[in-house]
Design a protein around this motif. Structure first.
Motif, PDB file in Angstrom:
ATOM      1  N   ARG A 116      66.773  68.208  30.822  1.00 37.51           N
ATOM      2  CA  ARG A 116      66.783  68.211  32.287  1.00 37.51           C
ATOM      3  C   ARG A 116      65.697  69.103  32.868  1.00 37.51           C
ATOM      4  NH1 ARG A 116      70.859  66.169  35.060  1.00 37.51           N
ATOM      5  NH2 ARG A 116      70.572  67.631  36.754  1.00 37.51           N
TER       6      ARG A 116
ATOM      7  N   PRO B 259      59.548  64.979  31.473  1.00 38.34           N
ATOM      8  CA  PRO B 259      60.163  63.735  30.998  1.00 38.34           C
ATOM      9  C   PRO B 259      59.634  63.271  29.650  1.00 38.34           C
ATOM     10  CG  PRO B 259      59.578  63.557  33.313  1.00 38.34           C
ATOM     11  CD  PRO B 259      58.991  64.835  32.826  1.00 38.34           C
TER      12      PRO B 259
ATOM     13  N   GLU C 211      64.790  60.256  37.249  1.00 36.42           N
ATOM     14  CA  GLU C 211      64.000  61.477  37.111  1.00 36.42           C
ATOM     15  C   GLU C 211      63.420  61.857  38.466  1.00 36.42           C
ATOM     16  OE1 GLU C 211      60.890  60.379  34.535  1.00 36.42           O
ATOM     17  OE2 GLU C 211      62.171  59.861  32.828  1.00 36.42           O
TER      18      GLU C 211
ATOM     19  N   LYS D  94      55.649  68.594  36.815  1.00 40.80           N
ATOM     20  CA  LYS D  94      56.915  68.273  36.172  1.00 40.80           C
ATOM     21  C   LYS D  94      57.562  69.525  35.599  1.00 40.80           C
ATOM     22  CE  LYS D  94      54.962  63.821  34.979  1.00 40.80           C
ATOM     23  NZ  LYS D  94      54.409  63.013  33.888  1.00 40.80           N
TER      24      LYS D  94
ATOM     25  N   SER E 116      63.816  67.731  35.843  1.00 39.35           N
ATOM     26  CA  SER E 116      63.065  66.495  35.647  1.00 39.35           C
ATOM     27  C   SER E 116      64.009  65.305  35.627  1.00 39.35           C
ATOM     28  CB  SER E 116      62.279  66.554  34.340  1.00 39.35           C
ATOM     29  OG  SER E 116      61.234  67.482  34.438  1.00 39.35           O
ATOM     30  N   VAL E 117      65.095  65.388  34.834  1.00 40.80           N
ATOM     31  CA  VAL E 117      66.037  64.287  34.717  1.00 40.80           C
ATOM     32  C   VAL E 117      67.253  64.595  35.587  1.00 40.80           C
ATOM     33  CG1 VAL E 117      67.484  62.965  33.146  1.00 40.80           C
ATOM     34  CG2 VAL E 117      65.259  63.803  32.387  1.00 40.80           C
TER      35      VAL E 117
END
Length: 873
Positions: A184, A188, A773, A779, A783-784
């Motif tokens: 997370r 990604p 995402e 990033k 991210s998730v």
């Protein structure tokens, strides 16, 4: 000084008068009008308006892309080594028990991963025999069991599997909650499949399918393999010959310096099992014996990050290598035997034969008698080969590494298939270049040449039964010769400059024009014009740097190419005159035939620069004069009257070059080009940050093929056997997806999307893997948002597209099992208004076989899913 003071006083007075006039004017205006006018007249914009500036946004985006790719590379170098460990226990002063656990993951073009779990266990014996003139003579012995578990994994498989796991296994597989946390908060590109389920490594010895139940548990397309290995080595340490002061200085710096010369003898007995379908198994047996000698030189050290940080767990830490020189030269003779059988486990004889074959018992094959129903014979292959390998590596901790491997072999092969016995003389050359650095990740260029000469083995008239002698002639019914050239390019972070260099390499390798390649701007002209307009407001000292626009990053780039020179074309090439051959090779190696002649200074430069190869440096201007001479001289040995072994030896010498792609170019010049089958295929994944127009240009090239008019020849018996043997190579593991296919994804009203799937799939109720995402430029952080498996029933049928439409809601991505306070800190239960998201969806009907993933970038605004359309530059 007084004049400057007067100017300052004048400016202050003027400014006071202007502000006083504005205050009087503002008293008569409405508050809303006063605010709008004030914003219009401000010389310096508010801080939020600064970040709305397109020029600054693009600058931040470019920097974010570099940071993102650096993070991806760092993840690859740090986290993925957690499952690669070695444990050893000293049994005596000379005997040690060693256990190696390792996991290697290969990425496929379909978004899946081929995972290779390996467990190697066995004793090693090392002992010094004697010393003579400061040279240390050693003796070594190894014996081990090597077990491999090779299988396909994907994010949908992993998430679907977690639903059926008991709680304790779910917790262990996810590293007690650390793995979903990392997934997370990291980028990604972080591949959780690489770390997921660490117990599966240890389970490898116990997952061999000795019965139907064990075979049923294997994934489709997966491989189980075990081997008994052993060998003798006689290392001779030569570093003691050098100056001891040099060794002492290297030792103080923490460097190891070794120059071992080794004689070795190795053997292996391996059984491989491949699950071809639900009831069909391929069982392959490989027996090999390898002998030879090697010389290597290493100057470097290995450091372990976080060493002993998991006590009492015996973990050494994350290995990071610093090797200034790492070179090895190996010469070996290999005797190898392969055979392949197919078993239908639904038949009694097939099941019994399968159980015997797994134990190395092939007594179900009786000479002169047909095989029982349920057992099929594919081929046996016996080969005797001479192999020459040169490896050169250089590592600098976690910052960069580069590697060059060149292997060359020639072999005499006997094959037996359903039609009988036949003989092949084989040459194979592989030249692999790999580079990796923290900013741009990994790049790979692999070139291979494969020559197969179909022959008949004839007994000499003067030989006797006691002393038989043989010679080879070209096969009278099969095609005598075939040369196959292959090229593969992989780049995770390709710039426009890299892209066009790869296209040029493909053109050179295939001699295809590749005319449909779009013109992608190397830099952004609009951005340059914006910077020019902003230049009056920038310090003159910063202007030169401001006008420097970095090369556009297009994203991931993969490409493959294949060229086949069949018998008629090779015969035509060999029949050309010596002057034509000489002219072709000089042109291919970009040398001037009229002016260039190998001089004393060319040789002097070549051998003077040779020591630089120890640090993996090479120069075309120095190498090409001798390279064209050596390859040309080897090729001139081949004439229309040459016998098979002469052809084999000449190609072996010719393939020993650092410029294998130039050989293809020389052959094209000498060949009737219209009769040469060749094909190039591109696989491109555009970066998200690109403008819509550029992204469309790059996306249109994905899976685009370029092929010559000449058709590829049908596979011959030997090529069919080799392809079957390659089915046991991890990179060739494939999953039969059938007709599972997502046609498109489109937004639906509310927190949902519609997914259109092929209509003829059965049953209609489908499982969907859904991942959301955050789509920030940088990033970092979350991210998730969430990922899970949802079940859906089709809402409508589209007869035009022959598809079913499913509605998938994009909310409720809460954790199912890890309901801890730590986990809740990183949990989004609902989509946030105005944020950018990236949606990934895959479909399945059995939770085991999944389609290729489809994606959509969207925002959630005013209760609806709105697709994101990138701005035009």
């Amino acid at each position: 000084m007084s004049g400057l003071t007067s100017v300052w006083i004048f400016l202050l007075c003027t400014t006071s008068v202007l502000f006083a006039q504005d205050e009087k004017k503002d008293e008569r205006q409405k508050p809303e009008e006063k605010k709008e006018e004030l914003e219009e007249e401000q010389f310096f914009p508010r801080i939020d308006l600064i970040f709305d500036n397109p020029f600054l946004q693009r600058s931040l985006n470019a920097g974010a892309q570099v940071i993102n790719n650096s993070l991806d590379s760092l993840l690859e170098g740090v986290f993925y080594s957690l499952l690669d460990n070695e444990f050893s226990q000293n049994l005596t002063s000379h005997i040690r028990l060693v256990e190696n656990l390792g996991r290697t993951v290969f990425t496929t073009g379909q978004g899946k991963y081929v995972v290779v779990d390996r467990l190697l266990l066995g004793p090693t014996y090392r002992r010094e025999i004697m010393r003579h003139f400061n040279i240390i003579f050693n003796q070594g012995m190894d014996a081990s069991v090597d077990m491999l578990n090779i299988y396909l994994r994907s994010d949908p498989q992993r998430v679907a599997e977690e639903v059926s796991l008991p709680t304790w296994r779910y917790v262990v597989n996810n590293w007690f909650g650390v793995l979903p946390f990392l997934e997370r908060v990291l980028t990604p590109s972080f591949n959780a499949n690489e770390l997921y389920d660490p117990l599966r490594q240890v389970e490898s010895p116990f997952t061999f399918p000795f019965d139907r139940k064990g075979f049923a548990k294997m994934e489709l397309g997966s491989i189980r393999s075990y081997a008994l290995q052993g060998g003798l080595t006689f290392p001779i340490n030569l570093e003691q010959i050098s100056d001891t002061s040099i060794l002492d200085n290297l030792d103080r710096l923490g460097f190891e310096f070794t120059v071992p010369y080794t004689l070795f003898l190795e053997g292996e007995y391996r059984i491989n099992v491949l699950k071809k379908s639900k009831h069909i198994a391929w069982v392959g047996l490989t027996k090999s014996r390898k002998s030879g000698h090697s010389l290597s030189g290493v100057i470097g050290a290995t450091y372990f990050l976080l060493e002993n940080s998991l006590r009492p767990i015996p973990w050494k830490g994350i290995p990071t290598q610093l090797s200034l020189i790492d070179v090895s030269l190996i010469r070996s003779l290999i005797d190898r035997f392969d055979q392949l059988y197919e078993f239908d486990l639904r038949k009694k004889a097939g099941y019994e034969g399968f159980q015997k074959a797994l134990r190395g018992d092939f007594t179900f094959v009786k000479k002169g008698k047909p095989l029982k129903k349920g057992i099929s014979f594919h081929f046996t292959r016996q080969s005797e080969s001479t192999v020459k390998t040169a490896d050169n590596k250089k590592n600098f901790l976690l910052l960069y590494r580069n590697k060059t491997d060149h292997s060359l072999s020639k072999a005499e092969v006997k094959v037996k298939d359903e039609k009988g016995d036949f003989f092949v003389l084989e040459n194979e050359s592989r030249y692999d270049q790999e580079s990796w650095n923290l900013l741009t990740g990994e790049k790979e260029v692999n070139v291979s040449h494969e020559l197969a000469v179909n022959v008949e083995k004839m007994m000499d008239p003067k030989s006797t039964l006691d002393d038989p002698k043989y010679h080879y002639i070209f096969h009278r019914s099969m095609k005598p010769k075939q040369l196959v050239l292959k090229l593969q390019i992989k780049d995770r972070f390709a710039r426009v400059k890299d892209f066009y260099s790869y296209i040029d390499l493909l053109r050179l390798f295939t001699n295809l024009p590749l005319e449909e390649i779009p013109e992608i701007p190397a830099t952004d002209d609009n951005e340059l014009s914006l910077r020019r307009r902003a230049s009056p407001f920038i310090s003159p000292l910063s202007s030169p740097q401001n006008f420097h626009i970095t090369n556009t990053i297009i994203g991931k780039f993969n490409a493959t190419a294949i060229v086949v020179f069949d018998t008629p074309v090779l015969t035509h090439i060999i029949s050309r005159s010596e002057s034509e051959k000489r002219s072709a090779f000089y042109k291919a190696f970009e040398r001037d035939l009229e002016r260039d002649s190998l001089s004393f200074f060319d040789r002097l430069r070549y051998y003077s620069a040779y020591p630089l190869r120890l640090v993996n440096l090479s120069f075309d201007s120095v190498n090409l004069p001798l390279e064209v001479r050596d390859t040309l001289n080897a090729f001139l040995k081949i004439t229309p009257e040459s016998q098979p072994l002469e052809v084999l030896d000449a190609f072996y010498e010719m393939f020993d070059t650092e410029y294998p792609h130039r050989l293809a170019s020389a052959f094209f010049i000498l060949s009737p080009l219209k009769e040469v089958p060749r094909k190039a295929t591109l696989y491109v994944s555009p970066a998200r940050h690109l403008a819509d127009k550029v992204k469309a240009l790059i996306g249109a090239m994905n899976e685009k093929s370029f092929q010559a008019e000449a058709p590829f020849p049908e596979l011959e018996r030997y090529r069919i056997a080799r392809n079957k043997l390659n089915a046991f190579v991890p990179l060739h593991v494939k999953e039969e997806q059938g007709d599972i296919l997502i046609l498109r994804i489109s937004p639906d009203e509310g927190k949902a999307v519609k997914v259109f799937v092929k209509n003829h799939l059965s049953p209609h109720r489908k499982l969907f893997f859904v991942r959301v995402e955050t789509k920030g430029t940088l990033k970092l952080g979350k991210s998730v948002v969430g990922q899970k498996i949802v079940e859906a029933i089709p809402s409508q049928v589209s007869p035009k597209e022959d598809s079913l439409s499913y509605t998938i809601k994009l909310e409720g991505f809460e954790a199912q099992k890890l309901d801890t306070q730590l986990w809740q800190l990183f949990q989004d239960n609902d989509l946030k208004e105005g944020k950018d998201y990236h949606l990934v969806i895959s479909v399945s009907h059995d939770a085991r076989t999944w389609s290729e993933a489809s994606s959509l970038d969207f925002q959630y605004k005013n209760g609806s899913v709105v697709p994101i359309v990138p701005e035009e530059n």
